[in-house]
Write a protein that holds these residues in place. Structure first.
Motif, PDB file in Angstrom:
ATOM      1  N   VAL A  46       2.301  11.585  -6.353  1.00  0.00           N
ATOM      2  CA  VAL A  46       3.161  11.221  -7.483  1.00  0.00           C
ATOM      3  C   VAL A  46       4.188  12.334  -7.693  1.00  0.00           C
ATOM      4  N   VAL A  47       5.459  11.964  -7.694  1.00  0.00           N
ATOM      5  CA  VAL A  47       6.550  12.919  -7.890  1.00  0.00           C
ATOM      6  C   VAL A  47       7.239  12.604  -9.221  1.00  0.00           C
ATOM      7  N   LEU A  48       7.221  13.554 -10.126  1.00  0.00           N
ATOM      8  CA  LEU A  48       7.910  13.381 -11.413  1.00  0.00           C
ATOM      9  C   LEU A  48       9.298  13.992 -11.331  1.00  0.00           C
ATOM     10  N   ARG A  49      10.278  13.202 -11.745  1.00  0.00           N
ATOM     11  CA  ARG A  49      11.624  13.726 -11.924  1.00  0.00           C
ATOM     12  C   ARG A  49      11.885  13.658 -13.428  1.00  0.00           C
ATOM     13  N   PRO A  50      11.745  14.792 -14.138  1.00  0.00           N
ATOM     14  CA  PRO A  50      11.932  14.769 -15.599  1.00  0.00           C
ATOM     15  C   PRO A  50      13.353  14.335 -15.961  1.00  0.00           C
ATOM     16  N   ALA A  51      13.465  13.579 -17.031  1.00  0.00           N
ATOM     17  CA  ALA A  51      14.776  13.114 -17.471  1.00  0.00           C
ATOM     18  C   ALA A  51      14.822  13.060 -18.991  1.00  0.00           C
ATOM     19  N   VAL A  52      16.006  13.206 -19.529  1.00  0.00           N
ATOM     20  CA  VAL A  52      16.234  12.964 -20.952  1.00  0.00           C
ATOM     21  C   VAL A  52      16.326  11.464 -21.119  1.00  0.00           C
ATOM     22  N   VAL A  53      15.497  10.885 -21.963  1.00  0.00           N
ATOM     23  CA  VAL A  53      15.433   9.430 -22.041  1.00  0.00           C
ATOM     24  C   VAL A  53      16.008   8.857 -23.338  1.00  0.00           C
ATOM     25  N   GLN A  54      16.531   9.707 -24.205  1.00  0.00           N
ATOM     26  CA  GLN A  54      17.234   9.203 -25.376  1.00  0.00           C
ATOM     27  C   GLN A  54      18.249  10.240 -25.837  1.00  0.00           C
ATOM     28  N   ALA A  87      17.322  10.547  -2.930  1.00  0.00           N
ATOM     29  CA  ALA A  87      17.718  11.588  -1.982  1.00  0.00           C
ATOM     30  C   ALA A  87      16.508  12.373  -1.469  1.00  0.00           C
ATOM     31  N   LEU A  88      15.468  12.458  -2.274  1.00  0.00           N
ATOM     32  CA  LEU A  88      14.270  13.197  -1.886  1.00  0.00           C
ATOM     33  C   LEU A  88      13.633  12.597  -0.640  1.00  0.00           C
ATOM     34  N   GLY A  89      13.592  11.293  -0.584  1.00  0.00           N
ATOM     35  CA  GLY A  89      13.007  10.613   0.567  1.00  0.00           C
ATOM     36  C   GLY A  89      11.485  10.599   0.520  1.00  0.00           C
ATOM     37  N   GLY A  90      10.886   9.727   1.301  1.00  0.00           N
ATOM     38  CA  GLY A  90       9.427   9.666   1.405  1.00  0.00           C
ATOM     39  C   GLY A  90       8.732   8.930   0.288  1.00  0.00           C
ATOM     40  N   LEU A  91       9.488   8.342  -0.646  1.00  0.00           N
ATOM     41  CA  LEU A  91       8.890   7.612  -1.760  1.00  0.00           C
ATOM     42  C   LEU A  91       8.921   6.110  -1.468  1.00  0.00           C
ATOM     43  N   SER A  98      21.434  11.577 -17.328  1.00  0.00           N
ATOM     44  CA  SER A  98      20.192  12.182 -16.856  1.00  0.00           C
ATOM     45  C   SER A  98      19.347  11.163 -16.091  1.00  0.00           C
ATOM     46  N   ILE A  99      19.257   9.952 -16.610  1.00  0.00           N
ATOM     47  CA  ILE A  99      18.468   8.903 -15.961  1.00  0.00           C
ATOM     48  C   ILE A  99      19.122   8.484 -14.648  1.00  0.00           C
ATOM     49  N   ALA A 100      20.438   8.246 -14.695  1.00  0.00           N
ATOM     50  CA  ALA A 100      21.149   7.832 -13.479  1.00  0.00           C
ATOM     51  C   ALA A 100      21.058   8.903 -12.400  1.00  0.00           C
ATOM     52  N   GLY A 101      21.222  10.155 -12.794  1.00  0.00           N
ATOM     53  CA  GLY A 101      21.105  11.253 -11.835  1.00  0.00           C
ATOM     54  C   GLY A 101      19.708  11.374 -11.277  1.00  0.00           C
ATOM     55  N   GLY A 102      18.719  11.100 -12.114  1.00  0.00           N
ATOM     56  CA  GLY A 102      17.334  11.172 -11.657  1.00  0.00           C
ATOM     57  C   GLY A 102      17.010  10.111 -10.620  1.00  0.00           C
ATOM     58  N   VAL A 103      17.525   8.908 -10.806  1.00  0.00           N
ATOM     59  CA  VAL A 103      17.311   7.849  -9.815  1.00  0.00           C
ATOM     60  C   VAL A 103      17.917   8.261  -8.478  1.00  0.00           C
ATOM     61  N   ALA A 104      19.118   8.810  -8.522  1.00  0.00           N
ATOM     62  CA  ALA A 104      19.771   9.273  -7.294  1.00  0.00           C
ATOM     63  C   ALA A 104      18.980  10.404  -6.637  1.00  0.00           C
ATOM     64  N   ASP A 105      18.461  11.334  -7.450  1.00  0.00           N
ATOM     65  CA  ASP A 105      17.692  12.458  -6.912  1.00  0.00           C
ATOM     66  C   ASP A 105      16.428  11.982  -6.201  1.00  0.00           C
ATOM     67  N   LEU A 106      15.722  11.030  -6.792  1.00  0.00           N
ATOM     68  CA  LEU A 106      14.492  10.538  -6.184  1.00  0.00           C
ATOM     69  C   LEU A 106      14.784   9.807  -4.881  1.00  0.00           C
ATOM     70  N   PHE A 109       0.840  -1.199   0.000  1.00  0.00           N
ATOM     71  CA  PHE A 109       0.000   0.000   0.000  1.00  0.00           C
ATOM     72  C   PHE A 109       0.877   1.252   0.000  1.00  0.00           C
ATOM     73  N   PRO A 110       1.460   1.586  -1.136  1.00  0.00           N
ATOM     74  CA  PRO A 110       2.311   2.779  -1.199  1.00  0.00           C
ATOM     75  C   PRO A 110       1.486   4.052  -1.087  1.00  0.00           C
ATOM     76  N   THR A 111       2.108   5.091  -0.548  1.00  0.00           N
ATOM     77  CA  THR A 111       1.442   6.388  -0.449  1.00  0.00           C
ATOM     78  C   THR A 111       2.082   7.433  -1.366  1.00  0.00           C
ATOM     79  N   ALA A 112       3.320   7.158  -1.807  1.00  0.00           N
ATOM     80  CA  ALA A 112       4.026   8.106  -2.671  1.00  0.00           C
ATOM     81  C   ALA A 112       4.855   7.340  -3.700  1.00  0.00           C
ATOM     82  N   VAL A 113       4.754   7.778  -4.953  1.00  0.00           N
ATOM     83  CA  VAL A 113       5.416   7.105  -6.067  1.00  0.00           C
ATOM     84  C   VAL A 113       6.286   8.102  -6.816  1.00  0.00           C
ATOM     85  N   GLY A 114       7.525   7.742  -7.078  1.00  0.00           N
ATOM     86  CA  GLY A 114       8.398   8.565  -7.898  1.00  0.00           C
ATOM     87  C   GLY A 114       8.411   8.050  -9.326  1.00  0.00           C
ATOM     88  N   VAL A 115       8.336   8.956 -10.272  1.00  0.00           N
ATOM     89  CA  VAL A 115       8.345   8.581 -11.692  1.00  0.00           C
ATOM     90  C   VAL A 115       9.491   9.302 -12.378  1.00  0.00           C
TER      91      VAL A 115
END
Length: 214
Positions: free
Chosen positions: A65-73, A90-94, A80-88, A34-40
């Protein structure tokens, strides 16, 4: 020849990471019930994020829902993707992360076959669902993620249970509890009536009456 060389490099990277144990099933974690917060992590302008939002809203409205925009191609996508995973992380609560993008050609999905992305997903402290491309597409990120979803929409379905189904299950459990209590009360009533008919209990009552009279 160029495609062949790329495939050989990909297979070599796959063997290297596999040897390190990054694809082992033992290291994969279950998704929260039962998640309460999802990072995308995906493109902010792509259809994948809209699809994810639509599914989540339909199945379980009110989820954070928390979006971390990334360049995907393209050239900058892996970092960008690797940094985004780290950022999410670090944000915590997800409670869970969805990492991916919509469909495309093999070269469009290439970032998800890079070592930097695979290692970022492997290092995530939050469980990761990989949702890259269509059902027929397969990447190294799919292998390292805790769960692989065939599409972004399918990833959203894996994240949360349908609220309507949960409400129906709760109603069913409530009804079963009430039925069990009714049966228990009826059985105890019958048991008490049976005890009341026994001679020993009737004799006790007679003795009490006699003592009261005396």
């Amino acid at each position: 020849a160029g495609v062949g060389a790329q495939q050989q490099a990909l297979e070599a990277l796959k063997r290297k990471l596999q040897k390190e144990g990054l694809f082992d099933e033992e290291r994969k974690r279950p998704l929260p019930a039962f998640p309460t917060a999802v990072g995308v992590l995906t493109s902010a302008s792509g259809a994948a994020f809209r699809d994810i939002l639509n599914v989540l809203a339909r199945r379980f409205a009110g989820l954070r829902v928390v979006l971390r925009p990334a360049v995907v191609q393209g050239d900058g996508a892996p970092s960008s993707i690797a940094g985004g995973v780290a950022d999410l992380n670090a944000l915590g609560g997800l409670d869970v992360l969805i990492v991916g993008r919509g469909g495309g050609a093999a070269e469009d999905l290439a970032a998800f076959n890079t070592e930097v992305v695979v290692r970022a997903v492997a290092a995530s402290e939050v469980p990761v669902i990989s949702a890259v491309g269509h059902e027929i597409d397969f990447t190294l990120t799919d292998l390292v993620a805790d769960v692989r979803a065939p599409t972004p929409s399918a990833a959203a379905e894996l994240v949360v249970r349908d609220a309507a189904d949960l409400r129906s299950r709760v109603r069913d459990l409530h009804r079963r509890v009430l039925d069990s209590m009714d049966r228990l009360i009826a059985e105890n009533d019958e048991l008490l009536e049976g005890y009341g008919e026994r001679y020993g209990l009737r004799r006790v009552e007679d003795l009490i009456v006699q003592h009261v009279q005396t």
